[in-house]
Write a protein that holds these residues in place. Structure first.
Motif, PDB file in Angstrom:
ATOM      1  N   ALA A 120       0.842  -1.194   0.000  1.00 57.93           N
ATOM      2  CA  ALA A 120       0.000   0.000   0.000  1.00 57.93           C
ATOM      3  C   ALA A 120       0.878   1.245   0.000  1.00 57.93           C
ATOM      4  O   ALA A 120       2.049   1.196   0.377  1.00 57.93           O
ATOM      5  N   ALA A 121       0.303   2.357  -0.428  1.00 58.92           N
ATOM      6  CA  ALA A 121       1.041   3.618  -0.501  1.00 58.92           C
ATOM      7  C   ALA A 121       1.295   4.176   0.901  1.00 58.92           C
ATOM      8  O   ALA A 121       0.515   3.923   1.828  1.00 58.92           O
ATOM      9  N   PRO A 122       2.383   4.948   1.077  1.00 63.81           N
ATOM     10  CA  PRO A 122       2.688   5.503   2.402  1.00 63.81           C
ATOM     11  C   PRO A 122       1.558   6.313   3.009  1.00 63.81           C
ATOM     12  O   PRO A 122       1.318   6.251   4.224  1.00 63.81           O
ATOM     13  N   GLN A 123       0.840   7.102   2.195  1.00 68.09           N
ATOM     14  CA  GLN A 123      -0.231   7.930   2.749  1.00 68.09           C
ATOM     15  C   GLN A 123      -1.385   7.073   3.275  1.00 68.09           C
ATOM     16  O   GLN A 123      -2.066   7.454   4.235  1.00 68.09           O
ATOM     17  N   GLN A 124      -1.624   5.905   2.667  1.00 68.07           N
ATOM     18  CA  GLN A 124      -2.648   4.999   3.169  1.00 68.07           C
ATOM     19  C   GLN A 124      -2.222   4.385   4.500  1.00 68.07           C
ATOM     20  O   GLN A 124      -3.015   4.292   5.443  1.00 68.07           O
ATOM     21  N   ILE A 125      -0.962   3.990   4.595  1.00 69.19           N
ATOM     22  CA  ILE A 125      -0.434   3.427   5.830  1.00 69.19           C
ATOM     23  C   ILE A 125      -0.490   4.455   6.952  1.00 69.19           C
ATOM     24  O   ILE A 125      -0.819   4.130   8.106  1.00 69.19           O
ATOM     25  N   ALA A 126      -0.193   5.702   6.635  1.00 69.24           N
ATOM     26  CA  ALA A 126      -0.196   6.763   7.650  1.00 69.24           C
ATOM     27  C   ALA A 126      -1.588   6.971   8.231  1.00 69.24           C
ATOM     28  O   ALA A 126      -1.731   7.236   9.430  1.00 69.24           O
ATOM     29  N   LEU A 127      -2.621   6.861   7.405  1.00 71.07           N
ATOM     30  CA  LEU A 127      -3.986   7.022   7.915  1.00 71.07           C
ATOM     31  C   LEU A 127      -4.343   5.905   8.887  1.00 71.07           C
ATOM     32  O   LEU A 127      -4.984   6.141   9.912  1.00 71.07           O
ATOM     33  N   PHE A 128      -3.926   4.702   8.581  1.00 71.38           N
ATOM     34  CA  PHE A 128      -4.147   3.597   9.518  1.00 71.38           C
ATOM     35  C   PHE A 128      -3.423   3.862  10.831  1.00 71.38           C
ATOM     36  O   PHE A 128      -3.971   3.664  11.915  1.00 71.38           O
ATOM     37  N   ALA A 129      -2.167   4.309  10.747  1.00 74.06           N
ATOM     38  CA  ALA A 129      -1.380   4.558  11.958  1.00 74.06           C
ATOM     39  C   ALA A 129      -2.014   5.634  12.826  1.00 74.06           C
ATOM     40  O   ALA A 129      -1.936   5.581  14.058  1.00 74.06           O
ATOM     41  N   ALA A 130      -2.660   6.599  12.209  1.00 67.91           N
ATOM     42  CA  ALA A 130      -3.269   7.691  12.967  1.00 67.91           C
ATOM     43  C   ALA A 130      -4.489   7.251  13.764  1.00 67.91           C
ATOM     44  O   ALA A 130      -4.965   8.000  14.617  1.00 67.91           O
ATOM     45  N   THR A 131      -4.995   6.054  13.486  1.00 70.52           N
ATOM     46  CA  THR A 131      -6.155   5.567  14.240  1.00 70.52           C
ATOM     47  C   THR A 131      -5.768   4.892  15.552  1.00 70.52           C
ATOM     48  O   THR A 131      -6.642   4.438  16.286  1.00 70.52           O
ATOM     49  N   VAL A 132      -4.463   4.862  15.879  1.00 70.93           N
ATOM     50  CA  VAL A 132      -4.012   4.196  17.101  1.00 70.93           C
ATOM     51  C   VAL A 132      -4.717   4.720  18.353  1.00 70.93           C
ATOM     52  O   VAL A 132      -5.190   3.926  19.181  1.00 70.93           O
ATOM     53  N   PRO A 133      -4.813   6.057  18.564  1.00 63.27           N
ATOM     54  CA  PRO A 133      -5.489   6.532  19.782  1.00 63.27           C
ATOM     55  C   PRO A 133      -6.933   6.052  19.881  1.00 63.27           C
ATOM     56  O   PRO A 133      -7.415   5.733  20.975  1.00 63.27           O
ATOM     57  N   LEU A 134      -7.614   6.009  18.733  1.00 63.12           N
ATOM     58  CA  LEU A 134      -9.010   5.563  18.735  1.00 63.12           C
ATOM     59  C   LEU A 134      -9.100   4.077  19.080  1.00 63.12           C
ATOM     60  O   LEU A 134      -9.909   3.661  19.915  1.00 63.12           O
ATOM     61  N   VAL A 135      -8.235   3.274  18.477  1.00 63.18           N
ATOM     62  CA  VAL A 135      -8.240   1.838  18.743  1.00 63.18           C
ATOM     63  C   VAL A 135      -7.852   1.558  20.193  1.00 63.18           C
ATOM     64  O   VAL A 135      -8.364   0.618  20.818  1.00 63.18           O
ATOM     65  N   THR A 136      -6.973   2.395  20.739  1.00 60.86           N
ATOM     66  CA  THR A 136      -6.553   2.214  22.129  1.00 60.86           C
ATOM     67  C   THR A 136      -7.738   2.305  23.079  1.00 60.86           C
ATOM     68  O   THR A 136      -7.778   1.621  24.110  1.00 60.86           O
ATOM     69  N   GLN A 137      -8.726   3.144  22.748  1.00 62.52           N
ATOM     70  CA  GLN A 137      -9.918   3.251  23.576  1.00 62.52           C
ATOM     71  C   GLN A 137     -10.673   1.922  23.626  1.00 62.52           C
ATOM     72  O   GLN A 137     -11.206   1.526  24.671  1.00 62.52           O
ATOM     73  N   PHE A 138     -10.704   1.221  22.506  1.00 62.37           N
ATOM     74  CA  PHE A 138     -11.395  -0.065  22.465  1.00 62.37           C
ATOM     75  C   PHE A 138     -10.587  -1.151  23.179  1.00 62.37           C
ATOM     76  O   PHE A 138     -11.153  -2.061  23.790  1.00 62.37           O
ATOM     77  N   VAL A 139      -9.262  -1.052  23.101  1.00 64.03           N
ATOM     78  CA  VAL A 139      -8.417  -1.974  23.854  1.00 64.03           C
ATOM     79  C   VAL A 139      -8.641  -1.774  25.347  1.00 64.03           C
ATOM     80  O   VAL A 139      -8.732  -2.734  26.124  1.00 64.03           O
TER      81      VAL A 139
END
Length: 324
Positions: free
Chosen positions: A91-110
């Motif tokens: 995948a392109a770097p900009q697509q990977i970066a968007l996934f990485a930016a969701t870490v704080p949101l996913v952390t709430q579910f963890v």
């Protein structure tokens, strides 16, 4: 004072945003697992030197929490970075970066899964909006583009979950300094990476890089080690301690912004729907963090319970405070 502390997570987020295009260029010469291993062997050596110089040999003790440290290091450092580098091949770097930016949101579910702290309903709706935004970027707004999600997206889902567990795990070590937690988990992650790379090389899944390959990617490796793996991680963990997780997490939204900026400077021309998707994701992530901050602030301003009467005043160790 808080604005000064904000420079730490800003530096970390921008550094990580620049990192994705940098690593993508290095993957043309070195396989993902070997690149991850080379990066963290060097980064861990630097972290160990800093820890020993600042806190001494006693800081290397895990205090009977070795299993937890190993698991967190394997999930956070080995899991996130290995899966991320593998995803950059799909995948392109900009697509990977968007996934990485969701870490704080996913952390709430963890946190919900591990501690029973349930996210607000608004957060669940916001997470769906963020996912739609990521989908627009990946597919460029075309239904037939759903096939582009593929391995890159699946690998990044695993990477994000690993880093979310690692981030949540940091709260379980409040008595350790940010440098100590980072270093000991990095050592565990590095050992896991070495083992995985050795197996992959021996079985032919990848090939050990030649000296010429490592020399060719020396600039990328230097940035990934010194800036993204050492300075940025230390700045992030320090910023989290000074600002609090909710406030610091807000700056993760700068990661895809930095990546898109680098890609545009390199000649990439995003279509309008990509910019809409990126904007939608970033807005959703900002809203998610604001929801979290509002809830935390409401709890902080709630009427405190009466304090128990004690026969001596509390004493704060200034050395311990400075060391964190």
């Amino acid at each position: 004072m808080r604005s000064r502390h904000a420079t730490l997570p800003i530096f970390a987020a921008v550094s990580w945003g620049v990192m994705f295009p940098v690593l993508a260029s290095a993957l043309t010469r070195v396989d993902a697992l070997n690149l991850t291993t080379a990066r963290y062997v060097l980064a861990t050596a630097v972290l160990l030197a800093l820890l020993l110089a600042r806190e001494g040999v006693t800081a290397l003790a895990t205090q009977r929490r070795g299993v937890e440290v190993v698991l967190l290091g394997a999930l956070g450092f080995a899991g996130f970075n290995t899966l991320m580098n593998l995803a950059l091949g799909h995948a392109a770097p900009q697509q990977i970066a968007l996934f990485a930016a969701t870490v704080p949101l996913v952390t709430q579910f963890v946190r919900w899964a591990r501690d029973g702290v349930r996210p607000r309903p608004a957060l669940l709706g916001i997470s769906l909006v963020a996912l739609v935004g990521v989908g627009l970027v990946i597919t460029r707004g075309r239904l037939d583009g759903l096939g582009q999600f593929g391995w890159g997206g699946l690998l990044m889902i695993g990477a994000v979950l690993g880093w979310a567990f690692y981030t949540h795990g940091a709260s379980r070590f409040p008595e350790w300094s940010a440098l100590r937690y980072t270093t000991l988990t990095a050592v565990a992650g590095m050992l896991a990476m070495i083992a995985a790379s050795a197996v992959a090389d021996l079985t032919g899944l990848q090939h050990a890089p030649a000296a010429a390959d490592l020399v060719a990617i020396a600039p990328q490796l230097a940035y990934a080690v010194l800036v993204a793996a050492v300075l940025a991680v230390l700045a992030w963990n320090t910023g989290v301690r000074r600002l609090g997780p909710a406030d610091a997490a807000l700056f993760m939204n700068l990661v895809p912004v930095a990546t898109f900026a680098v890609q545009i400077l390199r000649g990439y021309r995003p279509v309008a729907v990509e910019l809409v998707g990126a904007g939608l994701t970033i807005a959703a992530l900002v809203a998610a963090n604001l929801v979290t901050r509002t809830r935390s602030a409401a709890r902080a301003t709630a009427a405190p319970e009466p304090l128990a009467v004690v026969d001596r005043p509390a004493v704060v160790d200034p050395v311990a405070v400075v060391g964190r």
